[in-house]
Design a protein around this motif. Structure first.
Motif, PDB file in Angstrom:
ATOM      1  N   THR A  75      64.190 -16.525 -59.296  1.00  0.00           N
ATOM      2  CA  THR A  75      64.575 -17.448 -60.412  1.00  0.00           C
ATOM      3  C   THR A  75      66.187 -17.396 -60.171  1.00  0.00           C
ATOM      4  OG1 THR A  75      62.862 -17.179 -61.752  1.00  0.00           O
ATOM      5  CG2 THR A  75      64.975 -18.097 -62.700  1.00  0.00           C
ATOM      6  N   TYR A  76      67.033 -18.326 -59.830  1.00  0.00           N
ATOM      7  CA  TYR A  76      68.522 -18.411 -59.537  1.00  0.00           C
ATOM      8  C   TYR A  76      69.057 -18.833 -60.910  1.00  0.00           C
ATOM      9  CZ  TYR A  76      67.239 -18.148 -54.747  1.00  0.00           C
ATOM     10  OH  TYR A  76      66.615 -17.848 -53.490  1.00  0.00           O
ATOM     11  N   GLU A  77      68.560 -19.399 -61.792  1.00  0.00           N
ATOM     12  CA  GLU A  77      69.105 -19.892 -62.993  1.00  0.00           C
ATOM     13  C   GLU A  77      69.623 -18.585 -63.795  1.00  0.00           C
ATOM     14  OE1 GLU A  77      70.397 -22.567 -63.620  1.00  0.00           O
ATOM     15  OE2 GLU A  77      69.112 -23.995 -62.648  1.00  0.00           O
ATOM     16  N   ASN A  78      71.090 -18.598 -63.948  1.00  0.00           N
ATOM     17  CA  ASN A  78      71.497 -17.510 -64.964  1.00  0.00           C
ATOM     18  C   ASN A  78      72.052 -18.272 -66.255  1.00  0.00           C
ATOM     19  OD1 ASN A  78      71.293 -15.414 -63.134  1.00  0.00           O
ATOM     20  ND2 ASN A  78      72.918 -16.391 -62.166  1.00  0.00           N
ATOM     21  N   GLU A  79      71.204 -17.806 -67.512  1.00  0.00           N
ATOM     22  CA  GLU A  79      71.407 -18.376 -68.710  1.00  0.00           C
ATOM     23  C   GLU A  79      72.849 -18.519 -69.272  1.00  0.00           C
ATOM     24  OE1 GLU A  79      69.526 -18.607 -73.027  1.00  0.00           O
ATOM     25  OE2 GLU A  79      68.842 -16.913 -71.631  1.00  0.00           O
ATOM     26  N   GLY A  80      73.461 -19.768 -69.475  1.00  0.00           N
ATOM     27  CA  GLY A  80      74.826 -19.836 -69.940  1.00  0.00           C
ATOM     28  C   GLY A  80      75.544 -19.914 -68.949  1.00  0.00           C
ATOM     29  N   GLU A  81      75.310 -19.847 -67.692  1.00  0.00           N
ATOM     30  CA  GLU A  81      76.350 -20.088 -66.783  1.00  0.00           C
ATOM     31  C   GLU A  81      76.368 -21.548 -66.310  1.00  0.00           C
ATOM     32  OE1 GLU A  81      76.262 -17.520 -63.106  1.00  0.00           O
ATOM     33  OE2 GLU A  81      76.151 -15.843 -64.438  1.00  0.00           O
ATOM     34  N   PRO A  82      77.533 -21.956 -65.998  1.00  0.00           N
ATOM     35  CA  PRO A  82      77.623 -23.470 -65.677  1.00  0.00           C
ATOM     36  C   PRO A  82      76.963 -23.671 -64.209  1.00  0.00           C
ATOM     37  CG  PRO A  82      79.752 -22.688 -65.544  1.00  0.00           C
ATOM     38  CD  PRO A  82      78.904 -21.740 -65.953  1.00  0.00           C
ATOM     39  N   PRO A  83      76.647 -24.807 -63.826  1.00  0.00           N
ATOM     40  CA  PRO A  83      76.063 -25.047 -62.392  1.00  0.00           C
ATOM     41  C   PRO A  83      77.244 -25.011 -61.428  1.00  0.00           C
ATOM     42  CG  PRO A  83      76.211 -27.244 -63.661  1.00  0.00           C
ATOM     43  CD  PRO A  83      76.276 -26.068 -64.551  1.00  0.00           C
ATOM     44  N   PRO A  84      77.069 -24.704 -60.166  1.00  0.00           N
ATOM     45  CA  PRO A  84      78.283 -24.876 -59.176  1.00  0.00           C
ATOM     46  C   PRO A  84      78.910 -26.294 -59.332  1.00  0.00           C
ATOM     47  CG  PRO A  84      76.103 -24.789 -57.903  1.00  0.00           C
ATOM     48  CD  PRO A  84      75.962 -24.513 -59.553  1.00  0.00           C
ATOM     49  N   SER A  85      80.050 -26.171 -58.740  1.00  0.00           N
ATOM     50  CA  SER A  85      80.753 -27.536 -58.552  1.00  0.00           C
ATOM     51  C   SER A  85      80.281 -28.167 -57.349  1.00  0.00           C
ATOM     52  CB  SER A  85      82.278 -27.437 -58.539  1.00  0.00           C
ATOM     53  OG  SER A  85      82.490 -26.673 -57.373  1.00  0.00           O
ATOM     54  N   ARG A  86      80.585 -29.334 -57.287  1.00  0.00           N
ATOM     55  CA  ARG A  86      80.176 -30.469 -56.199  1.00  0.00           C
ATOM     56  C   ARG A  86      80.939 -29.604 -54.705  1.00  0.00           C
ATOM     57  NH1 ARG A  86      77.544 -34.958 -56.327  1.00  0.00           N
ATOM     58  NH2 ARG A  86      78.948 -35.793 -54.432  1.00  0.00           N
ATOM     59  N   GLU A  87      82.288 -29.406 -55.025  1.00  0.00           N
ATOM     60  CA  GLU A  87      82.965 -29.070 -53.912  1.00  0.00           C
ATOM     61  C   GLU A  87      82.183 -27.442 -53.246  1.00  0.00           C
ATOM     62  OE1 GLU A  87      85.321 -30.542 -51.946  1.00  0.00           O
ATOM     63  OE2 GLU A  87      84.809 -32.278 -53.153  1.00  0.00           O
ATOM     64  N   GLU A  88      81.891 -26.833 -54.207  1.00  0.00           N
ATOM     65  CA  GLU A  88      81.395 -25.410 -53.836  1.00  0.00           C
ATOM     66  C   GLU A  88      79.960 -25.607 -53.056  1.00  0.00           C
ATOM     67  OE1 GLU A  88      80.106 -21.279 -55.704  1.00  0.00           O
ATOM     68  OE2 GLU A  88      80.638 -22.897 -56.824  1.00  0.00           O
ATOM     69  N   VAL A  89      79.215 -26.550 -53.661  1.00  0.00           N
ATOM     70  CA  VAL A  89      77.866 -26.968 -52.973  1.00  0.00           C
ATOM     71  C   VAL A  89      78.250 -27.548 -51.528  1.00  0.00           C
ATOM     72  CG1 VAL A  89      75.938 -28.351 -53.046  1.00  0.00           C
ATOM     73  CG2 VAL A  89      76.668 -26.978 -55.279  1.00  0.00           C
ATOM     74  N   ARG A  90      79.228 -28.604 -51.352  1.00  0.00           N
ATOM     75  CA  ARG A  90      79.426 -29.327 -50.296  1.00  0.00           C
ATOM     76  C   ARG A  90      79.731 -28.212 -49.276  1.00  0.00           C
ATOM     77  NH1 ARG A  90      82.815 -32.467 -52.120  1.00  0.00           N
ATOM     78  NH2 ARG A  90      81.324 -34.396 -52.275  1.00  0.00           N
TER      79      ARG A  90
END
Length: 277
Positions: A191-206
């Motif tokens: 499980t990769y979801e960490n409660e309370g943490e925002p999702p990565p940015s588009r630039e980070e994912v790109r």
């Protein structure tokens, strides 16, 4: 005085289609054929096959076990290398195409079966597989006097061995769930979801998409890139799934349910590949 005729001891070999074993045993024990979802104790399973053959061919000696699998550019993975180092085991590698399908494995099996039978190196062959393309290998070995025994793994439903193959062999044997269960272990779901943490940015994912593209290109080469480019901006299903799984591993975050981030991931992947063509 009659001359004493020396009797040649019987010899057997075991031929294992690893792709069939992974798919059939994985589906039977864990409910999936996806190798990434479970671990196969190949060493334990090979030893179990050897023990079974020792019982069936009681007056025969083992020549060796042949383990047939696929690999990118026929380069051993660490798992395949470990199997190759086992005593009395020979690993033969076919290729893997873009969809992770084995290519050339059936022809390797036929070559070995026919050669060993022709040279009278074996009297019996235990064949673990199910593909109809193996019929010609069976016929070739039988033509030189060897007996071929088909071993299979219980199908979760229906059949997982071709009827034409079942018709040609000298005997059949099926290994059931209780036999396979000790050698197949489902991998824990990460499980990769960490409660309370925002999702990565588009630039980070790109950026991660570009990283994965660089690795993909180094492993598969420019010929495979040329095959992939006409489909841009779409990716074949298996490639897209591998991209997602690897990105989630690198990011330690799930991208499921984030359509915009998955598009950014593909954008980064394609952007890097196009700059390299």
């Amino acid at each position: 005085m009659l001359a004493e005729v020396a009797k040649t001891p019987s010899t057997h070999a075991i031929f294992v289609d690893a792709g069939y074993v992974h798919a059939a045993a994985g589906l039977l024990v864990t409910g999936t054929e996806d190798r990434r979802s479970f671990d196969l104790d190949a060493e334990g399973l090979i030893e179990a096959f050897i023990d079974k053959a020792r019982t069936i061919f009681a007056d025969s000696r083992l020549l060796r076990v042949y383990w047939y699998d696929g690999a990118r550019r026929r380069i051993h993975t660490p798992e395949q290398q470990a199997i190759a180092e086992l005593p009395d085991v020979k690993v033969r590698l076919g290729n893997l195409n873009a969809n992770n399908q084995q290519k050339g494995v059936d022809s390797l099996i036929r070559t070995d079966l026919e050669s060993l039978a022709r040279h009278r190196a074996i009297s019996d062959a235990a064949l673990v597989g199910g593909d109809e393309d193996l019929v010609s290998a069976v016929e070739a070995a039988q033509g030189y006097g060897a007996r071929v025994h088909l071993w299979g793994i219980e199908a979760a439903e229906g059949r997982n061995q071709a009827e034409a193959l079942l018709w040609e062999v000298d005997s059949q044997r099926t290994f059931e769930l209780d036999f396979c269960r000790p050698y197949v272990t489902r991998r824990p779901v990460t499980t990769y979801e960490n409660e309370g943490e925002p999702p990565p940015s588009r630039e980070e994912v790109r950026f991660v998409g570009a990283q994965i593209a660089a690795t993909w290109l180094a492993e598969r080469g420019r010929d495979r890139l040329a095959e992939l480019l006409p489909g841009a901006p779409y990716l074949p299903g298996p490639v897209d799934q591998d991209l997602l799984v690897e990105a989630e591993r690198l990011l330690s975050r799930s991208l499921r349910g984030h359509a915009s981030l998955r598009r950014a991931l593909r954008d980064g992947f394609w952007q890097h590949l196009k700059t390299q063509y």
